[in-house]
Design a protein around this motif. Structure first.
Motif: not given
Length: 431
Positions: A274-276, A280-282, A294-295
């Motif tokens: 949920l964080l990921l 989107p830019s992290v 993974e994204r």
């Protein structure tokens, strides 16, 4: 010698000569420095360019000429856990070390000790400054940063700050601020760091009670144009909107957000997904690099997680991801629990239906049948009769006691034939 004289002896020069003389430091890697004429230090010293003199009870500097003679090559100085409570003494040491890059004064009692601007000039060459648990005031911090034009890293952890004092002059050189373990709660205080340190690249706010990221996109872009890493571990964030606002930092690529109230009710994998999906830019989350695969998995998880929610409760990110992937079907639920297989057990004229667990062994089945059918204690033999292939292959004896039933391809509707074992017959399948 009274106690005051003993304290006077715990000078920087005295401790330096004790620790780094040839007797105590015979195999040191560093520069051999002879004692200058007239110095109370009677031997040469074996000095590395990184000096560690922590927890030595040092309160005073000692003779400036000795420090200049011994420390001309020193680059880093660790004076943590000493007894310095006078910036004049510290400045005597620093001013005598011309190439000093790193200075650690952590755990020295500097609360309420004023630093005069004229004294602060000697810190101008320091690029990394550690003031952990010194209780230094913000006025002292600002005096230092105004006189350290090349300062890159500043550590202000555990100083009890619940607010941030502003300064008329910023510190444009600073790229890393670590302010872990203070008492900051209001984002209005954190916002001040953007004005104080406009080139800030890394901000470590862990173990503060900051409860929100309360600024607009325009404000965060203007205040933190260079921020690439933020650590919010064990902060007070409790709303997904605060996570979404992290996207307003234009260069942010590394986020830590563990131990926050918002994520307490989720599993470990749900938290990361949920964080990921919201960031989107992290490129690095909680210390782990994010792969493209993974994204994508996280973003697809995000869609499925929210797709049954009422329209008014859907986050904005949901619509963005649906436009990217479309509406996704729920993942099929696969039941991996052991499946029971129903067979007929025949014993003479008696037939009983029985549900088998196919992971059990032939030996387990024999024990089960003896109890179920109250069979005699003498040995029995078991045969598997395949309902489809028995006319071709006939019954197959289940001989091996440790072999699993699934290896015999037993199916629903098959038959297990139980026959008594002949008394004069020996078999490896005897109990």
């Amino acid at each position: 010698m009274d106690s005051s004289d003993e304290e006077e002896e715990r000078t920087f020069v005295r401790v330096l000569s004790e620790k780094y003389n040839p007797e105590n430091f015979p195999y040191g890697q560093g520069v051999v420095v002879p004692s200058p004429p007239g110095s109370p230090v009677k031997d040469r010293l074996f000095l590395p360019n990184i000096l560690v003199l922590n927890d030595c009870g040092i309160r005073k500097a000692g003779d400036r000429s000795d420090i200049e003679a011994f420390c001309a090559h020193v680059l880093e100085l660790d004076l943590a856990y000493n007894q310095f409570n006078d910036w004049e003494e510290i400045s005597t040491i620093v001013s005598s070390i011309p190439h000093l890059d790193f200075l650690n004064l952590s755990m020295n009692p500097l609360s309420g000790v004023q630093l005069q601007p004229s004294v602060a000039d000697v810190f101008s060459r320091v690029r990394r400054l550690v003031l952990i648990n010194t209780q230094v005031s913000w006025d002292t911090v600002h005096t230092l940063t105004q006189h350290t034009p090349e300062l890159k890293e500043l550590f202000l952890c555990l100083n009890g700050y619940d607010s941030v004092s502003e300064s008329q002059a910023s510190c444009p050189s600073l790229s890393l601020l670590q302010i872990t373990g203070n008492q900051l709660q209001d984002w209005a205080e954190v916002r001040k760091f953007g004005r104080l340190y406009p080139s800030l690249s890394t901000l470590v706010l862990a173990n503060n009670s900051v409860s929100s990221v309360g600024d607009t996109k325009e404000t965060l872009e203007n205040l933190f144009p260079n921020l690439r890493s933020i650590n919010l571990n064990n902060s007070g964030l409790s709303q997904w909107e605060d996570i979404e606002r992290l996207n307003f930092f234009p260069k942010l690529e590394d986020v830590k957000a563990q131990g926050i109230p918002l994520l307490q009710s989720y599993s470990t994998q749900e938290r990361r997904n949920l964080l990921l999906a919201q960031l989107p830019s992290v490129m690095v989350l909680n210390g782990s690099a994010i792969s493209d695969g993974e994204r994508e998995d996280a973003e697809r998880f995000f869609i499925r997680y929210y797709q049954d929610c009422p329209e008014r409760e859907l986050p904005q990110r949901y619509h963005i991801l649906v436009s990217k992937y479309g509406h996704l079907a729920p993942l099929a639920e696969v039941d991996l629990s052991p499946r029971g297989t129903v067979v007929d057990v025949r014993w003479g004229d008696r037939v009983e239906p029985l549900t088998l667990r196919l992971e059990q062994t032939v030996g387990d089945l024999k024990k089960q049948l003896k109890a179920l059918l109250r069979l005699p204690s003498s040995g029995i033999r078991l045969f598997h009769i395949d309902k489809e292939l028995s006319s071709v292959f006939g019954p197959e004896e289940l001989k091996c006691g440790f072999r699993a039933l699934h290896s015999y391809s037993i199916q629903d509707g098959d038959e297990i034939l139980v026959v008594p074992k002949e008394k004069n017959r020996c078999s490896s399948s005897d109990f």
